[in-house]
Design an enzyme around this catalytic site. Structure first.
Site, PDB file in Angstrom:
ATOM      1  N   ILE A  94      43.514  42.582  43.290  1.00 35.10           N
ATOM      2  CA  ILE A  94      44.165  41.311  43.580  1.00 35.10           C
ATOM      3  C   ILE A  94      43.432  40.161  42.898  1.00 35.10           C
ATOM      4  O   ILE A  94      42.215  40.036  43.008  1.00 35.10           O
ATOM      5  CB  ILE A  94      44.224  41.062  45.107  1.00 35.10           C
ATOM      6  N   LYS A  95      44.224  39.327  42.199  1.00 38.90           N
ATOM      7  CA  LYS A  95      43.678  38.149  41.526  1.00 38.90           C
ATOM      8  C   LYS A  95      43.995  36.911  42.366  1.00 38.90           C
ATOM      9  O   LYS A  95      45.126  36.721  42.795  1.00 38.90           O
ATOM     10  CB  LYS A  95      44.305  37.956  40.141  1.00 38.90           C
ATOM     11  N   LEU A  96      42.971  36.110  42.582  1.00 39.87           N
ATOM     12  CA  LEU A  96      43.138  34.821  43.252  1.00 39.87           C
ATOM     13  C   LEU A  96      42.793  33.729  42.256  1.00 39.87           C
ATOM     14  O   LEU A  96      41.786  33.831  41.547  1.00 39.87           O
ATOM     15  CB  LEU A  96      42.201  34.693  44.456  1.00 39.87           C
TER      16      LEU A  96
ATOM     17  N   VAL B   6      47.277  42.295  40.231  1.00 42.66           N
ATOM     18  CA  VAL B   6      48.386  41.525  40.783  1.00 42.66           C
ATOM     19  C   VAL B   6      47.852  40.175  41.266  1.00 42.66           C
ATOM     20  O   VAL B   6      46.875  40.123  42.005  1.00 42.66           O
ATOM     21  CB  VAL B   6      49.039  42.272  41.971  1.00 42.66           C
TER      22      VAL B   6
END
Length: 97
Positions: free
Chosen positions: A87-89, A59
């Site tokens: 989690i993707k940043l 996400v």
């Protein structure tokens, strides 16, 4: 080899999990926007599909955020929804004026 579906269409994801036993899902805010549903609603629906499994869901935080603290806040909020979330940043260079 692992297979991931790149989508936020809950019905497509449910079908792929059942028919192909995919390893996980990767999604982003643009995919969710295309679904026509509110972001958090879609993310929670996807999380429910893999609850209790080892399947991962990638996400991405809002790509329009540029403040590191805001990005971290959203990342932590998303991560708290499901232990299946990765989690993707986005990586951005600082803007100097």
């Amino acid at each position: 080899m692992q297979f991931f579906l790149d989508s936020a269409q809950v019905d497509q994801i449910e079908y792929a999990l059942d028919a192909f036993d995919i390893d996980g899902i990767t999604t982003n805010p643009r995919h969710v926007q295309v679904s026509g549903k509110p972001f958090m609603q879609v993310i929670r629906e996807i999380a429910a599909l893999v609850e209790g499994t080892d399947k991962t869901i990638s996400v991405e935080v809002n790509p329009h955020l540029t403040d590191p603290d805001e990005m971290l806040y959203e990342a932590e909020k998303l991560a708290g929804i499901s232990p299946n979330f990765i989690i993707k940043l986005q990586c951005i260079e600082p803007t100097f004026q």
